[in-house]
Every structure is written in structure tokens, then in C-alpha cells.
Enzyme design. Structure first.
Site, PDB file in Angstrom:
ATOM      1  CG  HIS A 169      -0.188   0.027   2.529  1.00  0.00           C
ATOM      2  ND1 HIS A 169       0.050  -1.093   3.285  1.00  0.00           N
ATOM      3  CD2 HIS A 169       0.402   1.050   3.198  1.00  0.00           C
ATOM      4  CE1 HIS A 169       0.741  -0.771   4.354  1.00  0.00           C
ATOM      5  NE2 HIS A 169       0.971   0.518   4.325  1.00  0.00           N
TER       6      HIS A 169
HETATM    7  C1  T46 Z   1       2.892   0.784   6.924  1.00  0.00           C
HETATM    8  C2  T46 Z   1       3.696  -0.441   7.160  1.00  0.00           C
HETATM    9  C3  T46 Z   1       5.162  -0.163   7.316  1.00  0.00           C
HETATM   10  C4  T46 Z   1      -4.294  -0.778  13.413  1.00  0.00           C
HETATM   11  O1  T46 Z   1      -5.392  -1.063  13.921  1.00  0.00           O
HETATM   12  N1  T46 Z   1      -3.587   0.304  13.846  1.00  0.00           N
HETATM   13  C5  T46 Z   1      -2.404   0.653  13.316  1.00  0.00           C
HETATM   14  O2  T46 Z   1      -1.800   1.662  13.744  1.00  0.00           O
HETATM   15  C6  T46 Z   1      -1.853  -0.155  12.257  1.00  0.00           C
HETATM   16  C7  T46 Z   1      -0.525   0.217  11.633  1.00  0.00           C
HETATM   17  C8  T46 Z   1      -2.562  -1.249  11.826  1.00  0.00           C
HETATM   18  N2  T46 Z   1      -3.762  -1.540  12.398  1.00  0.00           N
HETATM   19  C9  T46 Z   1      -4.478  -2.751  11.970  1.00  0.00           C
HETATM   20  C10 T46 Z   1      -5.002  -2.695  10.535  1.00  0.00           C
HETATM   21  C11 T46 Z   1      -4.937  -4.130  10.097  1.00  0.00           C
HETATM   22  O3  T46 Z   1      -6.132  -4.791  10.462  1.00  0.00           O
HETATM   23  O4  T46 Z   1      -3.575  -3.842  11.994  1.00  0.00           O
HETATM   24  C12 T46 Z   1      -3.800  -4.727  10.919  1.00  0.00           C
HETATM   25  C13 T46 Z   1      -2.522  -4.939  10.118  1.00  0.00           C
HETATM   26  O5  T46 Z   1      -2.206  -3.724   9.400  1.00  0.00           O
HETATM   27  P1  T46 Z   1      -1.627  -3.730   7.921  1.00  0.00           P
HETATM   28  O6  T46 Z   1      -2.160  -4.877   7.165  1.00  0.00           O
HETATM   29  O7  T46 Z   1      -1.843  -2.366   7.331  1.00  0.00           O
HETATM   30  O8  T46 Z   1      -0.063  -3.978   8.214  1.00  0.00           O
HETATM   31  P2  T46 Z   1       1.171  -3.829   7.222  1.00  0.00           P
HETATM   32  O9  T46 Z   1       2.321  -4.455   7.892  1.00  0.00           O
HETATM   33  O10 T46 Z   1       0.825  -4.268   5.865  1.00  0.00           O
HETATM   34  O11 T46 Z   1       1.422  -2.233   7.149  1.00  0.00           O
HETATM   35  C14 T46 Z   1       1.831  -1.511   8.299  1.00  0.00           C
HETATM   36  C15 T46 Z   1       1.086  -0.176   8.389  1.00  0.00           C
HETATM   37  O12 T46 Z   1      -0.323  -0.417   8.345  1.00  0.00           O
HETATM   38  C16 T46 Z   1       1.449   0.766   7.270  1.00  0.00           C
HETATM   39  O13 T46 Z   1       0.973   2.062   7.537  1.00  0.00           O
HETATM   40  O14 T46 Z   1       3.361   1.730   6.312  1.00  0.00           O
HETATM   41  O15 T46 Z   1       3.235  -1.256   8.258  1.00  0.00           O
END
Ligand code: T46
Length: 131
Positions: free
Chosen positions: A49
Site C-alpha cells: 500500500h
Molecule cells: C505501513 C507499514 C510499514 C491498526 O489497527 N492500527 C495501526 O496503527 C496499524 C498500523 C494497523 N492496524 C491494523 C489494521 C490491520 O487490520 O492492523 C492490521 C494490520 O495492518 P496492515 O495490514 O496495514 O499492516 P502492514 O504491515 O501491511 O502495514 C503496516 C502499516 O499499516 C502501514 O501504515 O506503512 O506497516
């Protein structure tokens, strides 16, 4: 694409290492949110993303991982393996994280609260937006 690393001062001595992170001193924004990734798996890639507004700084506290950063024109692959160094990630940069070492702990400092509406999770939409 300009890749910005921030080198932190290591206040280490014979007792061990210590790095301090401070708003607008060595971190170029007001820290609104801190999150960390751990128990990651070597073969699992994540991210996929970009953000419309969010700016972040990623620091590997332990172990290593790789970031693929893509601004729509250029893709750059970065190894993070130094807890005294931060990778600044601008808005409108597609990111993928992969090759996590077994012991990896990835800390992320963010300039905003979590907001799913700030995410662009479709690569074609991302390319359209950065055109
Ligand atoms: C990024 C990279 C480096 C939350 O509820 N609060 C939060 O602050 C974050 C970051 C995530 N979440 C929830 C949303 C999803 O249900 O945690 C779950 C996993 O998040 P996501 O799939 O977006 O994780 P990554 O590792 O793909 O991405 C994350 C960050 O979301 C993003 O901003 O830049 O790490």
C-alpha cells in the site's frame, strides 16, 4: 527517488547501546503513533500500500528486513538491519516489507493516528494517483 535515512546518535558505552528518538530533533515530525511488527515470517511479504498523507519512520530494533519502496517511477530495495538508523517514508510511496529475519522487531513512528481512509491498497489506483 530520494531515499532518506536518519542516523541516530548511539549513546552507547560499556553497559550497552542507547538511542533516543525525539520529536523535531532527530525525528522530522510530531510523533502521533508508534507501532511495531514482530513474530513476522521470512516468507511472508506485507505492506502492499501507499499513504495519501502519512509520513513515517521505520527502525529495525532487532534482526533485519527489506523494504521495497516505489514512487511510481522507480523501485528501490532497502535492507534495514541497523537499530541506529531510521528509514523515512514519505506519502505516496508504495511499500512492501519482506525477508524478515526470525528475530525481527520493526518499530514504526507515524505522524498521524491510524486511518484506513489514508491507505491506497490498490497498485493501479496508486499509479493513477502519482501520474
Ligand atoms: C505501513 C507499514 C510499514 C491498526 O489497527 N492500527 C495501526 O496503527 C496499524 C498500523 C494497523 N492496524 C491494523 C489494521 C490491520 O487490520 O492492523 C492490521 C494490520 O495492518 P496492515 O495490514 O496495514 O499492516 P502492514 O504491515 O501491511 O502495514 C503496516 C502499516 O499499516 C502501514 O501504515 O506503512 O506497516
Amino acid at each position: 527517488m530520494d531515499i532518506k535515512f536518519i542516523q541516530f546518535q548511539n549513546h552507547g558505552d560499556d553497559r550497552g547501546s542507547l538511542v533516543a528518538l525525539e520529536d523535531h530533533k532527530n525525528i522530522p515530525f510530531t510523533i502521533k503513533r508508534v507501532y511495531y511488527l514482530f513474530n513476522t515470517q521470512a516468507q511472508v511479504r506485507r505492506g502492499f500500500h501507499a499513504h495519501k498523507q502519512l509520513k513515517q519512520l521505520a527502525v529495525v530494533l532487532k534482526g533485519s528486513c527489506r523494504f521495497l519502496l516505489d514512487d511510481g517511477k522507480e523501485k528501490i530495495d532497502i535492507l534495514l538491519d541497523n537499530p541506529a538508523q531510521g528509514l523515512f517514508i514519505e506519502s505516496f510511496v508504495w511499500r512492501e516489507m519482506y525477508d524478515f529475519s526470525e528475530d525481527c522487531v520493526l518499530l514504526v513512528l507515524a505522524d498521524s493516528f491510524y486511518d484506513e481512509l489514508d491507505y491506497i491498497r490498490d497498485y493501479d489506483k496508486f499509479l493513477e494517483e502519482v501520474k
